[in-house]
Design an enzyme around this catalytic site. Structure first.
Site, mmCIF file in Angstrom:
data_model
loop_
_atom_site.group_PDB
_atom_site.id
_atom_site.type_symbol
_atom_site.label_atom_id
_atom_site.label_comp_id
_atom_site.label_asym_id
_atom_site.label_seq_id
_atom_site.Cartn_x
_atom_site.Cartn_y
_atom_site.Cartn_z
ATOM 1 N N SER A 114 0.847 -1.186 0.000
ATOM 2 C CA SER A 114 0.000 0.000 0.000
ATOM 3 C C SER A 114 0.892 1.250 0.000
ATOM 4 C CB SER A 114 -0.956 -0.038 1.201
ATOM 5 O OG SER A 114 -1.986 0.902 1.073
ATOM 6 N N ASP A 361 -8.773 -5.815 -5.540
ATOM 7 C CA ASP A 361 -8.348 -4.710 -4.677
ATOM 8 C C ASP A 361 -8.767 -3.376 -5.298
ATOM 9 O OD1 ASP A 361 -7.118 -2.942 -2.964
ATOM 10 O OD2 ASP A 361 -5.071 -3.406 -3.629
ATOM 11 N N HIS A 386 -6.346 -6.397 -0.977
ATOM 12 C CA HIS A 386 -5.264 -5.442 -0.796
ATOM 13 C C HIS A 386 -4.094 -6.099 -0.064
ATOM 14 C CE1 HIS A 386 -3.732 -1.417 -0.808
ATOM 15 N NE2 HIS A 386 -3.697 -1.299 0.496
#
Length: 389
Positions: A114, A361, A386
């Site tokens: 991320s 995601d 994710h």
């Protein structure tokens, strides 16, 4: 500023096989901590340990400044102090830490997921002599693409459960017409002292979170008690086909906020924090949310509106105008809307970076989904959420 602070990092090198291999100068596998306590990410990153054993290397998890226990000014988040919360400062922290750990010529491979994946790719681009390669998991480097985030949440819901998006739309439509007391009872709220917009954002956040954490196994990283495939669980609560629209929505939202089954009633302000990043900043009790709000106002700048047409959520405009107004009022910060562009260019002109993205995601809207060269490689993972890898 020549001041210093104590930065926390975790070292794992007690792998018996790795110890034997270390004579062959195995690599340093360096995890770029992102917006949170580094221990939470370390507990989630078993792949690095497996890689360390296979490569005879060492794993280091570094904590990002202004998160976890790495607080340069303690709990002081005044404008005077948060000026030091920037990507450039965080990257230099990691570079300095790597230099202190690698006195020899061992290769350094940086990892992150991320925001941490963005940091790992930026580390490789900014410090090419220090960092040999990078792995960037679910890294939305193309900020302009993130405007599609809520559309992809909706697509993931539909992919996991036929008709889910339409059921959610109907639930929100009814919600907007109901009196406050009915809503309090339906959603199990502790009080009827709430704003309708607060309730909608709180409910929307449940779908955002289970879409990101939609793993095939139970995991607490995205919420205590979440089962495997939590998005499907939200879309298909018990007897969902017989539920009225508002009851369905309440049960879907409750599948996240009360996944443990132990919550007596819900406090919207206690469970959700509205902030510059409309995809979420945790709860009002999450210390990391305040730091992330600063970053989302300054450099990690997204426009993430909803329209109830391409997505399943009530319309809410969140573009540069709304973001700038919020950030100025809250932090006296002017968002750097185009800041990411030079960094993206640097990454695209770099080498030896692997970009991974799960195809369920919603953050893939800003991801690198095609290989850019023979050494800038994109890997797509079907039916993955994710940071699933």
């Amino acid at each position: 500023n020549v001041g210093t602070f104590r930065q926390r990092y975790l070292v794992e090198d007690d792998f018996e096989e790795a110890q034997r291999e270390r004579e062959r100068d195995g690599p340093l596998l360096f995890f770029c901590g992102n917006e949170g306590d580094v221990e939470a990410f370390a507990n989630f990153s078993g792949f690095l340990r497996e890689a360390a054993v296979a490569l005879g290397g060492q794993v280091v998890f570094a904590e990002h400044r202004f998160y976890g226990q790495s607080l340069p000014f303690g709990r002081d988040f005044s404008k005077q102090q948060t000026q030091y919360l920037t990507v450039e400062q965080a990257l230099e922290d990691y570079a300095q830490l790597i230099r202190s750990l690698v006195a020899d010529q061992r290769s350094v491979v940086v990892f992150g997921g991320s925001y941490g994946g963005m940091l790992s790719s930026w580390m490789r681009a900014r410090y090419p002599k220090l960092v040999f390669a990078a792995v960037a998991s679910s890294a939305p480097l193309r900020f302009e693409g993130v405007k599609g985030f809520f559309r992809l949440v909706t697509e993931a819901a539909s992919a996991n459960s036929c008709g889910c998006a339409e059921r959610v739309r109907r639930g929100f439509a009814v919600l907007r017409e109901m009196p406050r007391r009915t809503l309090q009872e339906a959603f199990g709220l502790c009080s009827d002292n709430f704003q309708l917009d607060e309730l909608i954002l709180w409910a929307r956040n449940a779908f955002v979170t289970v879409a990101m954490g939609n793993y095939p196994y139970a995991l607490d990283l995205f919420g205590q008690g979440l089962p495997g495939w939590p998005l499907k669980a939200a879309c298909e609560p018990r007897n969902f086909q017989q539920l009225a629209p508002l009851e369905f929505l309440a049960k879907a939202v409750g599948s996240y906020y009360n996944a443990t089954g132990t919550v007596a009633c819900h406090s919207i302000n206690g469970e959700y924090r509205d902030c510059a990043d409309q995809t979420g900043c945790g709860s009002s009790h999450s210390a990391w949310g305040r730091s992330w709000d600063v970053e989302a106002c300054r450099q990690i700048v997204y426009s993430t509106s909803t329209d109830n047409i391409s997505d399943m959520f009530p319309p809410r405009e969140w573009g540069p105008t709304q973001l700038s107004r919020y950030c100025q009022q809250t932090w006296s910060i002017k968002p750097q809307i185009t800041w990411y562009q030079s960094w993206l260019s640097a990454v695209e002109n770099s080498s030896r970076i692997i970009f991974t993205n799960g195809l369920w995601d919603p953050w893939r809207s800003g991801g690198v989904l095609k290989s850019l060269s023979s050494t800038l490689v994109s890997l797509k993972i079907p039916e993955a959420g994710h940071m699933y890898d």
